[in-house]
Write an enzyme that holds these catalytic residues in place. Structure first.
Site, short mmCIF file in Angstrom:
data_model
loop_
_atom_site.label_atom_id
_atom_site.label_comp_id
_atom_site.label_asym_id
_atom_site.label_seq_id
_atom_site.Cartn_x
_atom_site.Cartn_y
_atom_site.Cartn_z
N TYR A 13 -17.35 -49.41 -78.07
CA TYR A 13 -16.81 -50.67 -77.52
C TYR A 13 -16.72 -51.77 -78.57
CZ TYR A 13 -16.92 -48.76 -72.85
OH TYR A 13 -16.65 -48.00 -71.75
N ASP A 35 -16.50 -41.07 -86.01
CA ASP A 35 -17.55 -40.90 -84.99
C ASP A 35 -17.92 -39.42 -84.94
OD1 ASP A 35 -18.17 -42.94 -82.27
OD2 ASP A 35 -18.93 -40.88 -82.28
N ARG A 40 -14.48 -38.31 -78.16
CA ARG A 40 -14.14 -39.72 -78.26
C ARG A 40 -13.02 -39.94 -79.29
NH1 ARG A 40 -18.77 -44.46 -77.79
NH2 ARG A 40 -17.86 -45.17 -75.86
N GLU A 162 -21.33 -59.17 -83.96
CA GLU A 162 -20.16 -59.19 -83.09
C GLU A 162 -20.38 -60.18 -81.95
OE1 GLU A 162 -17.16 -57.32 -83.59
OE2 GLU A 162 -17.01 -59.14 -82.42
N LYS A 217 -27.38 -63.90 -83.71
CA LYS A 217 -26.78 -63.02 -82.71
C LYS A 217 -27.71 -62.88 -81.50
CE LYS A 217 -24.69 -59.44 -80.83
NZ LYS A 217 -23.32 -59.23 -80.48
N ASN A 221 -26.98 -64.56 -77.57
CA ASN A 221 -27.01 -63.79 -76.33
C ASN A 221 -28.16 -64.22 -75.43
OD1 ASN A 221 -24.69 -62.34 -76.57
ND2 ASN A 221 -25.64 -60.58 -77.57
N LEU A 224 -27.03 -67.39 -73.65
CA LEU A 224 -26.03 -67.11 -72.61
C LEU A 224 -26.69 -66.47 -71.39
CD1 LEU A 224 -23.11 -65.79 -74.85
CD2 LEU A 224 -23.13 -67.92 -73.54
N CYS A 273 -25.70 -55.75 -74.16
CA CYS A 273 -26.31 -56.68 -75.12
C CYS A 273 -27.42 -57.56 -74.57
CB CYS A 273 -25.24 -57.59 -75.71
SG CYS A 273 -24.26 -56.77 -76.95
C1 UDX Z 1 -22.04 -60.57 -74.46
C2 UDX Z 1 -21.74 -61.86 -75.23
O1 UDX Z 1 -20.97 -62.77 -74.41
C3 UDX Z 1 -20.98 -61.52 -76.50
O2 UDX Z 1 -20.74 -62.69 -77.27
C4 UDX Z 1 -21.80 -60.52 -77.30
O3 UDX Z 1 -21.12 -60.14 -78.45
C5 UDX Z 1 -22.10 -59.29 -76.46
O4 UDX Z 1 -22.75 -59.67 -75.26
P1 UDX Z 1 -20.67 -58.97 -72.83
O5 UDX Z 1 -21.97 -58.29 -72.59
O6 UDX Z 1 -19.48 -58.14 -73.16
O7 UDX Z 1 -20.80 -60.02 -74.03
O8 UDX Z 1 -20.29 -59.80 -71.52
P2 UDX Z 1 -20.53 -61.28 -70.98
O9 UDX Z 1 -19.22 -61.87 -70.67
O10 UDX Z 1 -21.41 -62.09 -71.87
O11 UDX Z 1 -21.28 -61.01 -69.60
C6 UDX Z 1 -22.57 -60.44 -69.53
C7 UDX Z 1 -23.03 -60.32 -68.09
O12 UDX Z 1 -23.29 -61.62 -67.53
C8 UDX Z 1 -22.00 -59.66 -67.17
O13 UDX Z 1 -22.65 -58.77 -66.29
C9 UDX Z 1 -21.41 -60.83 -66.42
O14 UDX Z 1 -20.90 -60.47 -65.17
C10 UDX Z 1 -22.61 -61.74 -66.28
N1 UDX Z 1 -22.27 -63.17 -66.09
C11 UDX Z 1 -21.60 -63.85 -67.07
C12 UDX Z 1 -22.62 -63.81 -64.91
O15 UDX Z 1 -23.22 -63.20 -64.03
N2 UDX Z 1 -22.30 -65.13 -64.75
C13 UDX Z 1 -21.64 -65.85 -65.71
O16 UDX Z 1 -21.39 -67.04 -65.49
C14 UDX Z 1 -21.27 -65.18 -66.90
P1 ADP Z 2 -21.20 -50.21 -78.99
O1 ADP Z 2 -21.03 -50.92 -77.68
O2 ADP Z 2 -22.28 -50.80 -79.85
O3 ADP Z 2 -19.92 -50.04 -79.72
P2 ADP Z 2 -21.07 -47.39 -78.20
O4 ADP Z 2 -22.14 -46.52 -77.64
O5 ADP Z 2 -19.85 -47.70 -77.38
O6 ADP Z 2 -21.81 -48.75 -78.66
O7 ADP Z 2 -20.54 -46.77 -79.56
C1 ADP Z 2 -21.34 -46.28 -80.60
C2 ADP Z 2 -20.71 -45.00 -81.18
O8 ADP Z 2 -21.41 -44.66 -82.37
C3 ADP Z 2 -20.76 -43.79 -80.28
O9 ADP Z 2 -19.43 -43.32 -80.03
C4 ADP Z 2 -21.59 -42.75 -81.08
O10 ADP Z 2 -21.11 -41.41 -80.96
C5 ADP Z 2 -21.39 -43.24 -82.51
N1 ADP Z 2 -22.44 -42.80 -83.46
C6 ADP Z 2 -23.79 -42.88 -83.31
N2 ADP Z 2 -24.42 -42.39 -84.40
C7 ADP Z 2 -23.46 -41.98 -85.27
C8 ADP Z 2 -23.47 -41.38 -86.59
N3 ADP Z 2 -24.60 -41.12 -87.25
N4 ADP Z 2 -22.28 -41.10 -87.17
C9 ADP Z 2 -21.12 -41.37 -86.52
N5 ADP Z 2 -21.04 -41.92 -85.29
C10 ADP Z 2 -22.19 -42.23 -84.67
#
Ligand code: UDX
Ligand code: ADP
Length: 459
Positions: A13, A35, A40, A162, A217, A221, A224, A273
């Protein structure tokens, strides 16, 4: 140092969308995402763009533009590392499920494996960029592994956390509030600044030392998530006092010192996160003996767990203190709208609580597969896989989900739920027809008029 070839380890992601946008915006740089998960990578290479492993609005267009031009997806990790001048580490860093720090600390085994693989495959100097969400001081560990290989190759380590949010990742990458780069070597930092400066205004690219970047980072989070837990705490008070949490959120959000974002009361935050980063913060605070600091942040998670349980308890209580044998339909399984990601989704925990009360559950989510729903429940380990499949079904049509249901629970705020023919849904349900809105998504007055018994968080 001018970067010509980038390798990104991890096509998930974070890695997938981020590298696709770098490739789109920097046509002179060759970007290879690798990967170990063959399935994937095959999905990223699928000519049918609806099969990409990550659902994210706008992503398919970016991949279509850059893939095959300067964006490549591969399972050949070693070759991509050897060829690159800059290697991003974007692998998963789940919470440890064993040993010391179990349930709290980040499991760094994937990161360490990556570092060892980079060390073994590298024949020329490289800039290593940590992109995964990591606990503070991971860069130190990376440095130690990479610098002790004895191969004579030099590595510069940068932290580039990120900040994209899923569901708006492409927007966030195209127009970020800021890009953060932490590092000690000025030339290496500049090389990465130059990559982002292809499309991000220079004043939005912040540079700091390594540890500030890593800690920022986690802190972003934590702040938030704290806002969400704060408004969720108030939502319970609203339910008791007759206040309305949306009105309270609007009233406080218009104070420019507070601001209006992240004040949406919900069934609880999820995602890969928030919880993990706070747990990292708590763990690291405790490891320095800072008990009050650890305890302070831990409360954000305690409140979030309470909110999820409270939602499930309210369903049981309202339905005459029993859901045994009753069919409860879940609209939504993802942790938020516009993503197929379900990690730490509140839906999983609400389902688990209701299943313990012997409810049967039907799930409809526009983007989450049945396979994923079962994988999430199996992972909890509360029931056997066979039991999960017996008690939970996953359907591809929301009206099928409503068929003979005693209640509907809205777990994700997908826009399409608002557009349904709710009159038709009610006709198919058992009466009284209950709706429990964990996202305050639907119009309560409209559903009341249609004869539903409608309950929303914080009202
Ligand atoms: C978060 C951070 O926003 C991002 O900057 C970081 O890089 C990764 O973590 P993400 O987890 O993708 O991003 O989603 P986010 O939009 O932050 O929402 C997190 C959770 O909080 C979700 O379940 C969302 O539904 C919930 N949320 C968010 C609420 O319940 N209420 C709100 O007002 C905002
Ligand atoms: P994120 O949200 O942090 O991107 P994901 O689980 O979606 O996390 O993605 C992490 C990816 O990293 C997975 O697709 C996993 O297969 C890959 N991965 C983990 N360890 C290794 C490795 N040693 N070499 C290559 N790919 C890897």
């Amino acid at each position: 140092m001018k970067v010509k070839k980038i390798c990104c380890i991890g096509a998930g992601y974070v890695g997938g969308p981020t590298m696709s946008v770098i490739a789109q915006k920097c046509p002179d740089i060759t970007v290879t995402i690798v990967d170990i998960n063959e399935q994937r990578i095959a999905a990223w290479n699928d000519s049918d763009l609806s099969k990409l492993p990550v659902y994210e609005p706008g992503l398919a267009g970016v991949v279509a533009e850059a893939r095959g031009r300067n964006l490549f997806f591969s399972t050949d990790v070693d070759t991509a590392i050897a060829d690159a001048d800059m290697v991003f580490i974007s692998v998963n860093t789940p919470t440890k499920t064993y040993g010391k720090g179990k349930g709290m600390a980040a499991d760094l085994k994937f990161i360490e494996l990556c570092a060892r693989q980079i060390a073994a495959a590298s024949k020329s100097d490289k800039i290593i960029v940590e992109k995964s969400t990591l606990p503070v001081r991971t860069a130190e560990a990376l440095k130690s592994i990479l610098h002790n290989t004895g191969s004579g190759v030099n590595f510069h380590i940068l932290s580039n956390p990120e900040f994209l949010a899923e569901g708006t990742a492409i927007e966030d990458l195209h127009d970020p509030d800021r890009v953060l780069i932490g590092g000690e070597n000025a030339e290496a930092v500049q090389a990465l600044v130059d990559v982002y400066a292809s499309w991000v205004p220079r004043e939005r690219i912040l540079t700091t030392n390594l540890w500030s970047s890593e800690l920022s980072k986690l802190t972003a989070n934590a702040f938030l998530a704290q806002r969400v837990s704060s408004i969720n705490a108030i939502s319970e008070l609203c339910e008791r006092t007759g206040a309305n949490v949306d009105e309270v959120a609007r009233a406080i959000g218009t104070d420019s010192r507070i601001g209006s974002k992240f004040l949406k009361a919900s069934v609880g935050f999820g995602g890969s996160c928030f919880q993990k980063d706070i747990l990292n913060l708590v763990y690291i605070a405790r490891s320095y003996g800072l008990q009050e600091v650890a305890h302070y942040w831990e409360q954000v998670i305690t409140m979030n767990d309470h909110q999820k349980h409270r939602f499930a308890d309210n369903i049981v209580q309202t339905m005459y203190n029993t859901v045994s044998g009753k069919k409860i339909s879940f609209l939504g399984w993802a942790f938020k709208k516009d993503t197929n990601d379900t990690r730490e989704s509140a839906a999983i925990y609400v389902a688990d609580a209701l299943l313990s009360e012997e409810a049967s559950i039907v799930v409809y989510d526009p983007k989450v597969t049945a396979e994923q729903v079962y994988a999430d429940l199996d992972y909890l380990g509360t029931r056997t896989p066979a039991e999960n499949r017996r008690l939970v079904s996953v359907v591809g049509d929301p009206y099928d989900a409503a068929e003979r249901a005693h209640a509907i629970a809205v777990l994700t705020e997908w826009d399409e739920f608002k557009t349904y023919d709710w009159h038709r849904i009610k006709d198919h349900m058992m009466k009284p027809a209950f709706v429990f809105d964990g996202r305050k998504l639907l119009s309560g007055s409209k559903l009341d008029e249609l004869g539903f018994q409608y309950y929303a968080i914080g009202e």
